[in-house]
Design a protein around this motif. Structure first.
Motif, short mmCIF file in Angstrom:
data_model
loop_
_atom_site.label_atom_id
_atom_site.label_comp_id
_atom_site.label_asym_id
_atom_site.label_seq_id
_atom_site.Cartn_x
_atom_site.Cartn_y
_atom_site.Cartn_z
N UNK A 1 15.38 -6.44 10.47
CA UNK A 1 16.06 -7.71 10.68
C UNK A 1 15.60 -8.75 9.66
N UNK A 2 14.36 -8.62 9.21
CA UNK A 2 13.84 -9.56 8.22
C UNK A 2 14.08 -9.13 6.79
N UNK A 3 14.77 -7.98 6.63
CA UNK A 3 15.01 -7.43 5.30
C UNK A 3 15.89 -8.39 4.48
N UNK A 4 15.53 -8.62 3.28
CA UNK A 4 16.30 -9.52 2.42
C UNK A 4 15.82 -10.95 2.45
N UNK B 1 10.82 -10.78 -4.42
CA UNK B 1 11.55 -10.54 -3.18
C UNK B 1 12.32 -9.24 -3.21
N UNK B 2 12.93 -8.93 -4.35
CA UNK B 2 13.64 -7.65 -4.51
C UNK B 2 12.67 -6.49 -4.39
N UNK B 3 11.52 -6.59 -5.07
CA UNK B 3 10.52 -5.53 -4.99
C UNK B 3 10.00 -5.38 -3.56
N UNK B 4 9.77 -6.50 -2.90
CA UNK B 4 9.29 -6.45 -1.51
C UNK B 4 10.31 -5.82 -0.58
N UNK B 5 11.59 -6.06 -0.83
CA UNK B 5 12.62 -5.46 0.00
C UNK B 5 12.62 -3.94 -0.13
N UNK B 6 12.42 -3.45 -1.36
CA UNK B 6 12.33 -2.01 -1.57
C UNK B 6 11.14 -1.40 -0.84
N UNK B 7 10.00 -2.06 -0.94
CA UNK B 7 8.80 -1.57 -0.25
C UNK B 7 8.96 -1.62 1.26
N UNK B 8 9.67 -2.64 1.76
CA UNK B 8 9.88 -2.75 3.20
C UNK B 8 10.76 -1.62 3.72
N UNK B 9 11.78 -1.26 2.96
CA UNK B 9 12.64 -0.16 3.36
C UNK B 9 11.85 1.14 3.45
N UNK B 10 11.02 1.39 2.45
CA UNK B 10 10.20 2.61 2.45
C UNK B 10 9.18 2.56 3.59
N UNK B 11 8.59 1.39 3.81
CA UNK B 11 7.60 1.26 4.88
C UNK B 11 8.20 1.57 6.24
N UNK B 12 9.50 1.28 6.41
CA UNK B 12 10.14 1.53 7.70
C UNK B 12 10.26 3.02 8.01
N UNK B 13 10.39 3.83 6.95
CA UNK B 13 10.59 5.28 7.17
C UNK B 13 9.37 6.10 6.76
N UNK B 14 8.39 5.46 6.11
CA UNK B 14 7.24 6.20 5.59
C UNK B 14 6.46 6.98 6.64
N UNK C 1 2.46 6.85 -0.94
CA UNK C 1 1.06 7.25 -0.93
C UNK C 1 0.19 6.37 -0.03
N UNK C 2 0.58 5.09 0.15
CA UNK C 2 -0.22 4.20 0.99
C UNK C 2 -0.35 4.73 2.41
N UNK C 3 0.67 5.45 2.87
CA UNK C 3 0.73 5.85 4.28
C UNK C 3 0.00 7.16 4.54
N UNK C 4 -0.51 7.77 3.49
CA UNK C 4 -1.24 9.03 3.69
C UNK C 4 -2.55 8.78 4.42
#
Length: 424
Positions: free
Chosen positions: A68-71, A359-372, A239-242
């Motif tokens: 919901x906070x994406x973007x 902000x664009x880079x953070x959005x990409x990382x947030x998407x990956x963090x959601x499924x990581x 890799x952060x989530x390993x």
């Protein structure tokens, strides 16, 4: 000679940058990350143990709230570019404090979604607006040095927060968890108070118009090199989530190592990363050297994760040795990848729009963090040794892609004489 170098480096780390404004940013960063370390360790457990939610509800609530906070980071980062970063960062930190304290009011799935959405907006805004602030406060030609230092103190703060949370986990009572969550919220307010001592930072971006006379506002989302870098760097960030998600479960379920190794591995990784961050990335002096380290990190992750996979089967002490070696190699790879990716995220961005780009880079990382978590646990735990290798290959390929993107970006900025780019 070495006996004099190490104390000098330690004093430099403790003292901070010479510039007062950079020193205030450093102080706010370490206070903020202490709170982050606490929340990472106890937030989910509090929701399950004392808020009446089951693990599935917590997972859904945190994921939906984050999406919901994406973007929001892109919008808030653009605001920081156009209005000045200081006030925007302070407001985002206060919003994060509200989101953190709001955990104490969570009693069902919908309230969790609402609270996590507020926290996600604040977190995305803080990250992107802070990127704009770093761009303004970095001295000419020394941006990489400041960013390397901030990464080091970030890991110090996370380690302190993790250790503090360990005390609360040992006590394991509702008041102990509440105290940690309240302390986390207070750290956001303290960080905002520290940054309030900064003078107003002027906007970095004024209206720019094209041939049509219309303002070209969303330049970051139209930058194909940066969008490609965002995709590759975000995939590499798996890799952060390993160490956070996969390795603790692997140790408990698949190895004969003591269960305490699950906590020790995370703490040891934080300490090693904090110690290596500055010296291991000292070679970064621009985008090309940063891209080189990102590419080199991939093979190191492969070596580290094979050692972790091999810890299943041998005796307890052999498993412990393999795990310790794996964490050591992983930590060095993480330093190289994190330092290189962080530098690229600034170097490939247009200086006047750092907030929007971050902000664009953070959005990409947030998407990956959601499924990581689902990806790393499925591959590493269910996939066994082959799963570890597959994940390592994916992360390594993403790292090499970052290097290729940087090279193409460099060529587009400095085309070779006689090339089609130069002729046009």
């Amino acid at each position: 000679m070495s006996g004099t170098v190490r104390p000098t480096r330690l004093r430099a780390l403790l003292h901070g940058p010479e510039d007062r404004r950079q020193r205030l940013l450093t102080q706010a960063t370490i206070v903020n990350t202490v709170g982050m370390g606490m929340f990472m360790s106890v937030g989910t457990i509090f929701l399950i143990r004392f808020a009446g939610l089951d693990p599935a509800e917590v997972g859904v609530g945190l994921t939906v709230g984050s999406l919901a906070g994406l973007g929001a980071g892109v919008l808030i980062g653009d605001l920081a570019d156009r209005r000045g970063a200081r006030e925007v960062v302070i407001a985002a930190l206060v919003l994060e404090a509200v989101g953190s304290a709001g955990l104490l009011l969570v009693h069902n799935l919908w309230s969790l979604i609402a609270v996590s959405a507020v926290a996600a907006v604040g977190s995305g805004g803080t990250s992107s607006a802070r990127g704009a602030m770093i761009g303004v406060l970095a001295e000419a030609g020394k941006g990489a040095r400041l960013r390397s230092y901030l990464r080091a103190v970030t890991n110090v703060g996370l380690a302190i927060g993790t250790l503090t949370a360990a005390v609360g986990l040992h006590i394991d009572t509702r008041p102990a968890y509440i105290l940690l969550i309240v302390t986390d919220a207070v750290t956001f307010v303290l960080a905002a108070a520290i940054l309030s001592r900064l003078p107003h930072l002027p906007p970095t971006r004024v209206k720019s118009t094209g041939s049509t006379g219309k303002e070209r506002r969303w330049i970051a989302v139209r930058d194909r090199h940066y969008l490609s870098l965002t995709v590759a760097a975000s995939v590499a960030s798996l890799q952060y989530w390993v160490l956070i998600q996969a390795l603790p479960v692997w140790i408990v379920l698949k190895t004969d190592a003591p269960h305490s190794m699950a906590a020790l591995a995370l703490f040891l990784g934080s300490v090693i990363v904090a110690a290596l961050q500055v010296p291991a990335t000292r070679s970064i002096d621009g985008p090309r050297s940063a891209a080189r380290l990102v590419a080199l990190s991939g093979p190191l992750f492969l070596i580290a994760w094979i050692m972790m996979a091999m810890s299943a089967g041998p005796s307890a002490w052999i498993a412990v040795v393999l795990l310790l070696l794996g964490v050591l190699v992983h930590s060095l790879a993480e330093v190289w990848q994190a330092g290189g990716s962080f530098e690229l995220s600034f170097a490939l961005a247009r200086p006047e729009a750092q907030g929007q780009y971050q902000g664009v880079m953070g959005m990409g990382h947030s998407l990956v963090a959601a499924v990581a978590p689902a990806i790393v646990i499925t591959l590493c735990i269910d996939g066994g040794t082959y799963g570890w290798i597959v994940l390592a290959v994916v992360v390594a390929v993403a790292g090499f892609a970052c290097a290729l993107i940087e090279r193409n970006w460099g060529r587009s900025r400095h085309p070779v004489p006689g090339s089609p780019e130069m002729q046009t």
